[in-house]
Scaffold this active site. Structure first.
Site, PDB file in Angstrom:
ATOM      1  N   ASP A   1       6.617   6.414  -5.416  1.00 23.85           N
ATOM      2  CA  ASP A   1       5.939   5.127  -5.240  1.00 23.85           C
ATOM      3  C   ASP A   1       5.246   5.065  -3.874  1.00 23.85           C
ATOM      4  OD1 ASP A   1       5.178   2.540  -5.861  1.00 23.85           O
ATOM      5  OD2 ASP A   1       7.182   1.920  -6.467  1.00 23.85           O
TER       6      ASP A   1
ATOM      7  N   ASP B   1       1.938  -2.411 -12.635  1.00 20.77           N
ATOM      8  CA  ASP B   1       3.166  -3.219 -12.619  1.00 20.77           C
ATOM      9  C   ASP B   1       3.078  -4.333 -13.647  1.00 20.77           C
ATOM     10  OD1 ASP B   1       4.644  -1.850 -10.789  1.00 20.77           O
ATOM     11  OD2 ASP B   1       4.130  -3.123  -9.084  1.00 20.77           O
TER      12      ASP B   1
HETATM   13  C1  GLA Z   1       6.604  -0.920  -7.127  1.00 20.52           C
HETATM   14  C2  GLA Z   1       6.547  -0.198  -8.453  1.00 20.52           C
HETATM   15  C3  GLA Z   1       7.554  -0.783  -9.402  1.00 20.52           C
HETATM   16  C4  GLA Z   1       8.927  -0.660  -8.802  1.00 20.52           C
HETATM   17  C5  GLA Z   1       8.961  -1.327  -7.439  1.00 20.52           C
HETATM   18  C6  GLA Z   1      10.264  -1.060  -6.740  1.00 20.52           C
HETATM   19  O1  GLA Z   1       6.159  -2.218  -7.237  1.00 20.52           O
HETATM   20  O2  GLA Z   1       5.267  -0.261  -8.989  1.00 20.52           O
HETATM   21  O3  GLA Z   1       7.500  -0.126 -10.645  1.00 20.52           O
HETATM   22  O4  GLA Z   1       9.257   0.705  -8.685  1.00 20.52           O
HETATM   23  O5  GLA Z   1       7.924  -0.875  -6.601  1.00 20.52           O
HETATM   24  O6  GLA Z   1      10.330  -1.644  -5.483  1.00 20.52           O
END
Ligand code: GLA
Length: 742
Positions: A491, A561
């Protein structure tokens, strides 16, 4: 493919023809010694007489160029079609390259000096790139251009333009190398990857702008006079501005018309777009954003730009996407997972957020194993002392308070349920509330004397420093060596500010953005080299770094997301303009949806997730018996159809941006099988949907519906008359057909 050089009569300067499957890219040396563009479009036969077309009339207020010695011919600088335009020569349009010399002057003049043809495609040092597996697959033309300045006055730069043409494809991959053969250092203030001068201005510009949770919406509009650029200054390819654009004939659509695409294989700052000049011609450029970029080039040093993949199609946007899908699936993504079917996963993020125990994780894995899920991904919150997003990034050791028996224990419990174990990391980040920050407060990007701007309570590590990359890699690799991990979610949750490095001298501070990305790539290269069996999924707050650069290391990317099925239609549609569905992470999440609070049927969420790498992002324990059975069916369907994702051709049938139904299909390479999906966003009263006309099937074959509404249809009927959409009546309903040749 095949690249042909012919010599122009009289002056013996080369003309180059790069021949794709159905297209030609041609350029040549003007009698003045300047390298000029000739053609990029439908196939033309190589012909020496075309050299005359390199010339252009001189215009009022267009400075002329005469070759210094001997003076032959003349041409207006501001009208010639250049292969790689430079600043401060009398071409007043947007340049691809500018240089600040040691004497404080800017600009250069590039003259052809040499060329060579190389079998295959050389790798780019330190950068991701498309590749050829055999020398017969591709040919690369390199053209050296020499700065015409006298060496006593600071000349000595060689600019090498690289062009690769692949057999059987209509793509040209371009990049540029700049080498200082002089005696004094120079500073690059702009070094784009490629530029193409196209005749006329009758183009629509298509871009993929967005925002967090609404990535890559398609925008299209006619070019105007002047510059129209899109670009990121965020240090990442970003949710906001995507490193891709296309120029379309105004009449081009999904299946017909001339389209040219420009896709940058890079994950940092970028700028791309077009300029329409005074004579209504178009210059298209793409590369690293010049803002925030300088590069100190000492004598003997070389700067390598990222590469741009130029794709051409006469068959509309769909034809263009097919070029990108095939190339990126087959010759950008690499490693063992390129050709493997990917596991169906469950991710605990939306099920638990930071609040979990080992028992809870094992329970989720057990319920997932029971319906056939193959991989459990433990998301954020397992390391340091991280119970919310205010701490612990950089402390890549297991949180003993939360997981007292350790990560290995969690992994083994997951494996005991029959699933593989995957883990979340955010390697480039550091929380001020962390052991790492307390030990190394200067390891983040920062500018002395200035406040450090936080984003999601975190700072960005300075990956331009090899020792920082080494230290983070050591922590991450230790976890991967010790626990039974088969998957990593990588990430990246904020953009770069106060971009300065404590380790670089003043004249190199302008290099930090790019050096940081080179550090990210170095980290990625080590990861995939040491752990070739680990499947790495890219992520950046969803799809904020969904770019060809990252795809070289991470064969799939978490698309957004936003897991709402209806919102995903536009996001996945836009993403599919460039990227094949096998690269797109797509999960079924809970309702009401956590981003939009919308409630959609589980089946629809499943059908939308089946457009990409299928998985779940919820707690299956919360589902009632009906939904659990549906989840099990969807998982089985995902397994039966995932080979289509790996190698099938994707077709966008109905555009969610222009109607209330979205539809797409995947067809097996032998046309023996297809998966067709249609989703109704909002229903209308007293209104019947038109049948859905399919594409890419064998017209003579008989297809049977083996999943979805039953029936048998011939390919021609499916493509000409279509599949009835009578099952779609209510808001958010969907229908999925799995068709097999009888
Ligand atoms: C980001 C990612 C999510 C999740 C969060 C965790 O927003 O896109 O899928 O992994 O971080 O903090």
């Amino acid at each position: 493919m095949v690249l042909i050089t012919v010599l122009t009569p009289g002056i013996n300067q080369p003309l180059f023809f790069l021949r794709g499957a159905a297209s030609t890219y041609a350029c040549g040396v003007h009698q003045n010694g300047l390298l000029c563009h000739l053609h990029w479009g439908n196939s033309i036969a190589p012909n020496a007489s075309l050299a005359g077309r390199l010339d252009k009339d001189v215009l009022a207020f267009s400075p002329e160029h005469r070759r210094p010695q001997p003076a032959v011919g003349k041409s207006g600088h501001d009208v010639l079609s250049y292969e790689y335009p430079v600043a401060n020569t009398g071409d007043f349009r947007e340049p691809a390259l500018d240089i600040l010399h040691a004497d404080g002057t800017h600009g250069l003049r590039l003259l052809y000096s040499a060329h060579r043809v190389i079998a295959g495609k050389p790798a780019l040092t330190g950068l991701p790139a498309t590749y050829a597996e055999t020398a017969a697959e591709a040919e690369t033309l390199e053209i050296d251009l020499r700065d015409a300045r006298e060496s006593s006055a600071g000349g000595g730069l060689i600019v090498t333009l690289s062009y690769t043409v692949f057999a059987g494809r209509d793509v040209i991959v371009r990049s540029t190398r700049i080498t200082n053969h002089g005696t004094a250092p120079v500073t690059l203030t702009r070094a784009l990857s490629a530029s193409v001068d196209l005749p006329g201005n009758r183009f629509d510009l298509l871009t993929l702008p967005g925002a967090w949770a609404r990535e890559r919406w398609v925008e299209r509009g006619p070019l105007r006079s002047g510059t129209q650029f899109t670009g990121s200054r965020r240090g990442a390819s970003s949710h906001q501005d995507h490193p891709f654009f296309a120029l379309l004939a105004p009449t081009a659509g999904e299946t017909q018309g001339e389209v040219r695409g420009f896709s940058l294989v890079y994950s940092g700052n970028h700028q791309g777009g077009a300029e329409v000049d005074q004579m209504f011609n178009t210059r298209a450029l793409l590369g690293i954003h010049p803002d925030g970029f300088t590069w100190h080039l000492a004598p003997g040093e070389t700067f390598q730009t990222p590469e741009v993949v130029l794709a051409y199609s006469q068959a509309g946007l769909g034809g263009l996407s097919a070029q990108y899908h095939r190339l990126y699936r087959e010759r950008l993504v690499r490693g063992v997972w390129r050709d493997r079917e990917r596991p169906i996963l469950i991710n605990n993020w939306e099920a638990t957020y930071f609040d979990f125990t080992a028992d809870k994780l094992a329970a989720i894995a057990k319920s997932a194993g029971a319906i056939g899920v193959e991989l459990f991904v433990l998301d954020d919150g397992w390391f340091g002392r991280r119970n919310d997003d205010t701490s612990s990034l950089g402390d890549w050791f297991t949180d003993a308070a939360k997981l007292p028996a350790g990560l290995g224990d969690v992994g083994h419990r997951i494996q005991a349920e029959g699933l593989r174990f995957g883990l979340w990391f955010e390697p480039e980040m550091i929380s001020t509330e962390s052991d790492l920050y307390r030990a190394h407060p200067d390891w983040c990007l920062h500018i002395p004397g200035r406040a450090r701007t936080e984003g999601r309570n975190q700072l960005v590590l300075d990956f331009s420093r090899p020792e920082v990359v080494d230290a983070v890699y050591a922590m991450v690799a230790k976890i991967l060596r010790e626990a039974p991990i088969g998957y990593v979610k990588w990430d990246m949750n904020r953009h770069l500010t106060e971009v300065g490095s404590a380790s670089l001298p003043a004249e190199r501070q302008g290099e930090v953005f790019h050096r940081h990305i080179l550090g990210v790539y170095a980290f990625a290269e080590r990861l995939v080299t040491e752990f070739p069996e680990i499947l790495v999924e890219g992520c950046s707050g969803g799809g904020g770094r969904y770019d060809p650069g990252m795809l070289y290391y991470t064969p799939q990317v978490w698309c957004s997301d936003n897991t709402d099925a209806i919102a995903r239609l536009r996001i996945q549609h836009g993403t599919s303009i460039v990227y094949p569905p096998c690269t797109m992470g797509a999960h079924v999440s809970a309702v009401p949806n956590h981003q939009l609070h919308r409630t959609t049927p589980l089946r629809t969420r499943g059908h939308v997730a089946l457009a990409g790498q299928f998985g779940f992002e919820l707690d299956l324990i919360d589902l009632d018996a009906t939904d659990l059975a549906e989840a099990k069916d969807l998982t089985a369907l995902a397994k039966r159809t995932r080979h289509l994702l790996r190698s099938g051709d994707h077709h966008r049938l109905l555009d969610p941006n222009t109607g209330n139904v979205a539809a797409w299909m995947l067809v097996a390479p032998d046309q023996g099988e297809a998966m067709v999906t249609a989703v109704l966003a909002l229903a209308e009263p007293n209104w019947r949907l038109q049948p859905l006309r399919l594409r890419g099937l064998d017209p003579k074959a008989l297809y049977r519906g083996v999943h979805g509404p039953a029936g048998e249809w011939t390919g021609d009927v499916l493509m000409e008359l279509g599949l009835p959409l009578t099952a779609l009546k209510q808001d958010f309903q969907s229908c999925l057909w799995h068709l097999r040749r009888v």
